[in-house]
Design an enzyme around this catalytic site. Structure first.
Site, PDB file in Angstrom:
ATOM      1  N   ARG A 236      22.925  23.584  26.113  1.00 36.30           N
ATOM      2  CA  ARG A 236      21.604  23.842  26.661  1.00 36.30           C
ATOM      3  C   ARG A 236      20.586  23.134  25.781  1.00 36.30           C
ATOM      4  O   ARG A 236      20.787  22.986  24.571  1.00 36.30           O
ATOM      5  CB  ARG A 236      21.298  25.345  26.693  1.00 36.30           C
ATOM      6  N   GLU A 265      13.552  20.923  31.127  1.00 36.19           N
ATOM      7  CA  GLU A 265      14.028  20.123  32.265  1.00 36.19           C
ATOM      8  C   GLU A 265      13.186  20.385  33.516  1.00 36.19           C
ATOM      9  O   GLU A 265      12.777  21.520  33.751  1.00 36.19           O
ATOM     10  CB  GLU A 265      15.497  20.453  32.541  1.00 36.19           C
ATOM     11  N   HIS A 283      21.402  16.359  33.220  1.00 35.00           N
ATOM     12  CA  HIS A 283      22.180  17.604  33.330  1.00 35.00           C
ATOM     13  C   HIS A 283      23.281  17.466  34.387  1.00 35.00           C
ATOM     14  O   HIS A 283      23.362  18.221  35.348  1.00 35.00           O
ATOM     15  CB  HIS A 283      21.251  18.782  33.666  1.00 35.00           C
TER      16      HIS A 283
END
Length: 319
Positions: A236, A265, A283
């Protein structure tokens, strides 16, 4: 007869698909065979639904749970569950599952791909050729061999273990940090990430994001890793102090980075865009057809087990 058919009761269990507008559950059509689905907390069904599928990193907060008084299961569609209020779920007696090891191989492949790309400068060399610089400038700067590198894995869960297995095959040496030493693991263990960094050429970050692991990669760890060190993050974004990492990269105080996740993000620090020693990815580590198929299988298995009063397939266990 037609009237009787129309009145046949639908016995499929009711399940809430909880998602942000930008998220969609892949292969959702398969779920309809087994479950009645709805996707609004405002629906009359919200008061009686017992199971919820959390799509991606859609937040599940105490306020979310207040709308769902009968809820007893949150089925996560990711390995990490930092977007779910686990303490509140526990307080209310709500079970929580994640994807278990369904995505582990895909994420491990991607971590190794990022490492290879950064060390051998694959993406940067591709840009060099496409921009027409090869005839003008001649040879491109050398990359680094991956074999022989000392790899420090932060979080030796199912993903970290798969990363280790792959990099041992490349001839790397592996050490790790986790909350606890794993008796069955032969790799050297470091109780804190700073000491792991001192003894590593590369840190690969793949642990869960918790209050304890937030910014686990900080200024001291980056300093310990040093000018020739590399960071790969497939966990993360907030596991790494992004502002510090950007400064270290811009100032040449660290060798490079491969990043699939970011703190805010989809916003990525613009300072990274011009750096050829940084590989950026939106991602995508789990994103393969095979991964989505495995994801649906584990979601369906957990739901079937729950509605049959059987043990859950992948109850969340913090790394």
């Amino acid at each position: 007869m037609a009237t009787e058919d129309n009145e046949v009761e639908d016995h499929r269990p009711l399940v809430l698909i909880h998602h942000l507008p930008s998220f969609k559950l892949p292969l959702q059509d398969r779920l309809i065979t087994h479950f009645r689905l709805f996707d609004s907390l405002a629906s009359p069904d919200a008061s009686s639904v017992r199971a919820l599928i959390c799509v991606g990193t859609t937040p599940v907060t105490a306020d979310t749970l207040d709308h769902l008084p009968s809820l007893r299961l949150v089925v996560g569609s990711s390995a990490g569950l930092d977007h779910v209020d686990l303490a509140e779920c526990r307080r209310r007696g709500i079970a929580v599952t994640n994807t278990g090891d369904a995505n582990s191989e895909n994420v491990a492949d991607y971590a190794v791909a990022l490492l290879l790309d950064v060390l051998r400068r694959v993406s940067a060399a591709d840009r060099f050729v496409r921009s027409g610089l090869w005839p003008q400038m001649g040879e491109y700067p050398l990359g680094c061999k991956i074999g022989g590198k000392r790899i420090g894995i932060v979080g030796l869960g199912s993903i970290g273990s798969e990363v280790a297995k792959r990099l041992v095959a490349f001839g790397c040496t592996v050490a790790y940090n986790s909350r606890n030493k794993k008796p069955s693991v032969l790799y050297p263990y470091y109780a804190n990430v700073h000491d792991l960094a001192v003894n590593s050429d590369v840190l690969i970050v793949c642990c869960a994001l918790t209050n304890e692991t937030h910014h686990i990669i900080n200024k001291d760890v980056l300093t310990a890793l040093g000018r020739e060190g590399f960071i790969i993050n497939v966990g993360r974004g907030a596991l790494v102090d992004e502002k510090e990492l950007v400064q270290f990269l811009v100032q040449g105080e660290i060798g490079g980075a491969g990043l699939d996740v970011f703190e805010n993000e989809p916003n990525v620090p613009k300072e990274l865009f011009a750096l050829d020693n940084v590989v950026l990815s939106p991602h995508l580590a789990i994103s393969t057809p095979e991964s989505f198929e495995a994801l649906n299988e584990v979601i369906i298995a957990n739901l079937k087990a729950f509605f049959s009063s059987k043990p859950l397939l992948s109850p969340f266990q913090q790394e």
